[in-house]
Each structure stands twice: as C-alpha cells, then as structure tokens.
Design a protein around this motif. Structure first.
Motif, PDB file in Angstrom:
ATOM      1  N   TRP A  83       0.786  -1.036  -0.032  1.00  0.00           N
ATOM      2  CA  TRP A  83       0.105  -0.087   0.058  1.00  0.00           C
ATOM      3  C   TRP A  83       0.866   1.212   0.077  1.00  0.00           C
ATOM      4  O   TRP A  83       0.664   2.249  -0.913  1.00  0.00           O
ATOM      5  CB  TRP A  83      -1.038   0.027   1.224  1.00  0.00           C
ATOM      6  N   ARG A  84       1.832   1.277   0.813  1.00  0.00           N
ATOM      7  CA  ARG A  84       2.681   2.321   0.890  1.00  0.00           C
ATOM      8  C   ARG A  84       4.099   1.633   1.629  1.00  0.00           C
ATOM      9  O   ARG A  84       4.068   0.466   2.355  1.00  0.00           O
ATOM     10  CB  ARG A  84       2.485   3.605   1.785  1.00  0.00           C
ATOM     11  N   PRO A  85       5.378   2.314   1.576  1.00  0.00           N
ATOM     12  CA  PRO A  85       6.208   1.705   2.105  1.00  0.00           C
ATOM     13  C   PRO A  85       6.222   1.300   3.637  1.00  0.00           C
ATOM     14  O   PRO A  85       5.698   2.311   4.373  1.00  0.00           O
ATOM     15  CB  PRO A  85       7.472   2.546   1.938  1.00  0.00           C
ATOM     16  N   GLY A  86       6.305   0.129   4.069  1.00  0.00           N
ATOM     17  CA  GLY A  86       6.122  -0.160   5.320  1.00  0.00           C
ATOM     18  C   GLY A  86       4.900  -0.897   5.638  1.00  0.00           C
ATOM     19  O   GLY A  86       4.400  -1.161   6.987  1.00  0.00           O
ATOM     20  N   LEU A  87       4.111  -0.666   4.720  1.00  0.00           N
ATOM     21  CA  LEU A  87       2.628  -1.345   4.817  1.00  0.00           C
ATOM     22  C   LEU A  87       1.973  -1.958   3.791  1.00  0.00           C
ATOM     23  O   LEU A  87       1.788  -1.483   2.607  1.00  0.00           O
ATOM     24  CB  LEU A  87       1.425  -0.141   5.310  1.00  0.00           C
ATOM     25  N   ASP A  88       1.841  -3.105   3.777  1.00  0.00           N
ATOM     26  CA  ASP A  88       0.867  -4.206   2.812  1.00  0.00           C
ATOM     27  C   ASP A  88      -0.604  -4.023   3.258  1.00  0.00           C
ATOM     28  O   ASP A  88      -1.094  -3.778   4.176  1.00  0.00           O
ATOM     29  CB  ASP A  88       1.482  -5.717   2.654  1.00  0.00           C
ATOM     30  N   SER A  89      -1.257  -4.197   2.205  1.00  0.00           N
ATOM     31  CA  SER A  89      -2.694  -4.493   2.295  1.00  0.00           C
ATOM     32  C   SER A  89      -3.280  -5.762   1.384  1.00  0.00           C
ATOM     33  O   SER A  89      -2.711  -6.010   0.725  1.00  0.00           O
ATOM     34  CB  SER A  89      -3.223  -3.204   1.448  1.00  0.00           C
ATOM     35  N   VAL A  90      -4.258  -6.407   2.190  1.00  0.00           N
ATOM     36  CA  VAL A  90      -4.963  -7.538   1.795  1.00  0.00           C
ATOM     37  C   VAL A  90      -6.252  -7.553   2.125  1.00  0.00           C
ATOM     38  O   VAL A  90      -6.822  -7.393   3.020  1.00  0.00           O
ATOM     39  CB  VAL A  90      -4.252  -8.764   2.343  1.00  0.00           C
ATOM     40  N   ILE A  91      -6.933  -7.961   1.134  1.00  0.00           N
ATOM     41  CA  ILE A  91      -8.518  -7.881   1.486  1.00  0.00           C
ATOM     42  C   ILE A  91      -9.039  -9.340   1.582  1.00  0.00           C
ATOM     43  O   ILE A  91      -8.477 -10.179   1.016  1.00  0.00           O
ATOM     44  CB  ILE A  91      -9.308  -7.433  -0.030  1.00  0.00           C
ATOM     45  N   GLY A  92      -9.948  -9.668   2.485  1.00  0.00           N
ATOM     46  CA  GLY A  92     -10.450 -10.976   2.444  1.00  0.00           C
ATOM     47  C   GLY A  92     -12.044 -10.824   2.790  1.00  0.00           C
ATOM     48  O   GLY A  92     -12.726  -9.951   2.474  1.00  0.00           O
ATOM     49  N   ASP A  93     -12.629 -12.139   3.178  1.00  0.00           N
ATOM     50  CA  ASP A  93     -14.016 -12.704   3.149  1.00  0.00           C
ATOM     51  C   ASP A  93     -13.767 -13.099   4.597  1.00  0.00           C
ATOM     52  O   ASP A  93     -13.196 -13.572   5.434  1.00  0.00           O
ATOM     53  CB  ASP A  93     -14.212 -13.610   2.484  1.00  0.00           C
ATOM     54  N   TYR A  94     -15.337 -12.906   5.093  1.00  0.00           N
ATOM     55  CA  TYR A  94     -15.811 -13.327   6.573  1.00  0.00           C
ATOM     56  C   TYR A  94     -16.401 -14.714   6.400  1.00  0.00           C
ATOM     57  O   TYR A  94     -17.016 -15.088   5.435  1.00  0.00           O
ATOM     58  CB  TYR A  94     -16.910 -12.603   7.059  1.00  0.00           C
TER      59      TYR A  94
END
Length: 447
Positions: A83-94
């Motif tokens: 997402w930005r340096p130092g932070l990844d982003s991941v989407i999920g399901d419930y």
C-alpha cells in the motif's frame, strides 16, 4: 527517526461490512504469517451496528451473530499489495468457525454469484464510473463545520468535461491516479463532472470480484490523498443540496472469449434476457443500491439519475442502457446505484438480476426510445421506488432477489433499512429539507 521505526512493517487486513465501510486491523508480519490460512478474529458486531455505532434492533439474530462471537476474516492472498512503504494491504472474506461463509459477507456474495454464472458457462466483465465531490477544507475543518458550507475544490462552477479547473483540483486527481498505478489498479479516464468540485473516475473492466476490490481501494486512495493534501472528499449520494452523484456499473458476459451481449442486429438474446432480469428485480434492488436516506434525494427527473424502471439502446435517461453494435464493447450500463453504495452489494444485485433473467429467460418490456424521465402515469413504465420505505418493501417481497441473495441477507437488509429510517425520523432528520444536517453528519465521511 530511528532505524527501527523506518524498517517497521505491517499488513493491513481489509473487508467491508454491509454498509460498505472499509474495516480492518493492522497486524505484524509474524502475526499475518501465523493467521493467513485460518483467518483473523473479528467480532460479529460489525454486522450489528449502524453508521453511528449503535446496535441495530428489530431483526432476527442467528446463532452466529449477536453475542460478540468471533467470525474469521480470511485474507485472499491474491489481493496483497504494497500500500505504501512499510504497509501491505490484503482484502479478505468473512467465514464462520465451521467453514461456512458468513451469509451477510458482501464479498462472498459476489464470489458465489460469479460461480453461479460460471456453471451456466459465462464469464462476466464489469467496470464502474465512480463519482465523488472534492472540497478545499481539511477533514478536520469539515467536521467542525458539520460538513456544511464547504468550498468546492477547483472552483465554484459546475460544468461537465470542463478543463478550466484550478491546479489544486488537477493536482489532487494526478496524485490519485499515480497511487492507483502504484497499486496496480487499472483506470481508464477521469473528468470534471456536473457539480462544483465533482469528479468522475472510471475503473477499467475486469472480473466482478476484482472490480469490487479495486472500487473499495480506490475510494480509500481518494480519501487518503485528500487527507494528505489538506482537503476532503465525499462519496455521499448528495453532499450538497445541488447535484447528486452515482456509480454506474457496466457489465458484459463472455463465453469462450466471445461477447454474448453482441449480435449483428442489436441486443442479443442473452442481453435481452439480462435486461429482463435487471428490470424485474430493479424495484427490490433499489433498496441495496440506494442504501441511505440521502440516496433517494437524487431521484429527480431531468437531473441525471434514472427515475423509471426502463431500458433503451444508448438511452442515458433510462435505468439500464444497452450499448450495442460491436463485439468488443457491447454491454449493459446499470445507472441506478448511488456513490454511497457498498461496491460488493451493488455488483451482487446486478449479477443477481442478470442471472435471474438468463435462468428464467425473462423478456424485457418495450424499450424507451424517447426520454425516460417525466413519463405520464399511463405510460405503462413504473417509477423507481423514491423512498427508503418503498424500496425495502419491494425487496422484502422479491422472490428472485431472495433466491439469489439469500433469505437471511434480504431479511437482515430490510430490517437495517427500517432502522435507518427510524433513526432519521426520531433523531433530527428533516424529510422536507433539501439536505438535513443529520444526513451530512451521518453520511459525509461514510462509506
């Protein structure tokens, strides 16, 4: 800044609730590796609260919801990005502990309907036109003003396609699309829209689930860039008493790579049946794609949004516009959703309508070849439900949407809209105002 601070890394888990708000938590890399297969605990209350964090009463609570039980957000590893340096982003399901999908999970609903299309031999491609309004003030100042009397970014006049916007508006949009490029989110165009400060950003066609992921991430990018630049952005259906804003969804179906909506002589049989299903479910779908009180303030003849349950070839005044004539771009444009819609649920009701039409071979009514606004009462064309209560009643009795979205979701959604209606009418909403302060406070920043 210490070396430790500079190299710190985290993974942000993301998923929407029913309202479309992007929820999540940040976890350490070690925690993510330990939980990425089994999932991460989220309290079930995320499906039991409104936009004011109040418990919604009046609907049945199944065994998995209501006592702060844990449900599990399982990340879809294919969505992981920096997402930005130092932070990844991941989407999920419930998911529930027993391995079943949470019946109210918006993302799983899209996945299930895509699979149902696949069983019929179809692949879907979808795109969206996102509208939003930009303001000069920071979000802190907007809050202090109660989100009223804000200054449109880029100038105080509104004119579609206008290039005479000041550089602050252009700088904002340049920064947004640069961030999208970094994230691998394909976009096609952005432009000035009708209202002062308003923009339209078009995301490129892709499969429905990826499109919904891109859509929620794009809204988050637009918020973050606004915060960074000292501005604010709203996806509220009508952030001022002027023009509203929508989110048009374009969809086509393919089989073995061939566009099934194309025919040499106009709409194909598959397209006709898809239109039939979309119109047959539109009254009930209105409740989902126009989710908030303010959503219905857009439904004014001659102002842009559709007001009738209608379709037509290249007719932008109709609710469903059929684009025909070429195997590459023949598609349907579903013009009803507001900008405040949950992207996953919006795509789900479109897929549900398409499926209902194809499975039931539903023929559409005659297309509207003239203007679909201001039609006389004896035209034979129904009007779109123009209040929240009319829309939830239509959804409650729609057998096609119940079949494709599930009884539990439909009953839950109807109850949640009843609650929203009650909150508006008992806690300061004004049905006779062009836009009440209650609505600005509740919806300006959400979803």
């Amino acid at each position: 800044m210490s070396e430790l601070t500079r190299t710190r890394h985290a993974v942000r888990l993301e998923a929407t609730n029913h309202e479309g708000s992007l929820l999540g938590k940040n976890v350490s890399p070690a925690k993510f590796e330990a939980g990425k297969e089994a999932g991460f605990a989220f309290a079930d209350i995320l499906f039991a609260i409104d936009l004011n964090n109040e418990i919604v009463l009046g609907d049945a609570f199944p065994e998995w919801r209501g006592n702060l039980y844990d449900i599990h957000m399982v990340p879809d590893l294919s969505t992981r990005v920096e997402w930005r340096p130092g932070l990844d982003s991941v989407i999920g399901d419930y998911w529930l502990k027993d391995g079943r999908a949470v019946p109210l999970c918006p993302r799983n609903m899209v996945r299930r309907l895509v699979d149902r299309l696949a069983h019929l031999g179809y692949d879907a491609t979808a795109a969206v036109e996102i509208e939003a309004t930009l303001f000069e003030e920071s979000v802190q100042e907007a809050r202090a003003r109660g989100y009223r009397d804000l200054t449109p970014l880029g100038g105080g006049t509104g004119a579609t396609y206008h290039l005479a916007r000041s550089s602050d508006w252009v700088d904002y949009m340049d920064a947004v699309v640069a961030r999208l490029d970094h994230l691998g989110i394909s976009w096609e165009a952005w432009t000035d829209e009708a209202a002062p400060g308003q923009t339209e950003l078009n995301l490129a066609p892709t499969d429905p689930l990826r499109l919904a992921d891109n859509w929620v991430r794009t809204r988050q990018v637009m918020r973050e860039v606004a915060f960074e630049q000292g501005h604010t952005v709203s996806f509220m259906a009508k952030p001022t008493a002027g023009f509203g804003q929508g989110a048009h969804i374009n969809i086509s179906l393919q089989r073995d790579g061939a566009n099934q909506f194309f025919a040499d002589d106009g709409p194909s049989e598959v397209m006709r049946h898809a239109v039939g299903g979309l119109l047959a479910t539109m009254a009930g779908a209105t409740s989902v794609v126009l989710p908030q009180i303010t959503s219905y303030r857009r439904l004014v003849d001659l102002t842009g949004p559709p007001t009738t349950i209608s379709w037509g070839v290249n007719n932008k005044t109709a609710a469903v516009r059929a684009i025909t004539g070429h195997p590459g771009y023949s598609r349907l444009e579903y013009r009803l959703p507001g900008a405040d819609v949950n992207p996953y649920l919006a795509i789900a009701v479109v897929l549900a309508g398409v499926l209902a039409g194809i499975e039931g071979r539903i023929e559409p009514p005659e297309q509207v070849t003239d203007m679909a606004w201001c039609l006389p009462d004896d035209s034979g064309v129904e009007r779109i439900p123009d209040t929240m209560s009319k829309a939830w009643r239509a959804l409650a009795i729609d057998p096609l949407l119940r079949e494709h979205l599930g009884d539990e979701f439909v009953d839950f959604w109807v109850a949640s809209r009843r609650w929203e209606w009650m909150e508006f009418h008992t806690k300061g909403g004004d049905p006779f105002a062009e836009l009440s302060g209650w609505e600005s406070t509740r919806y300006f920043e959400f979803p």
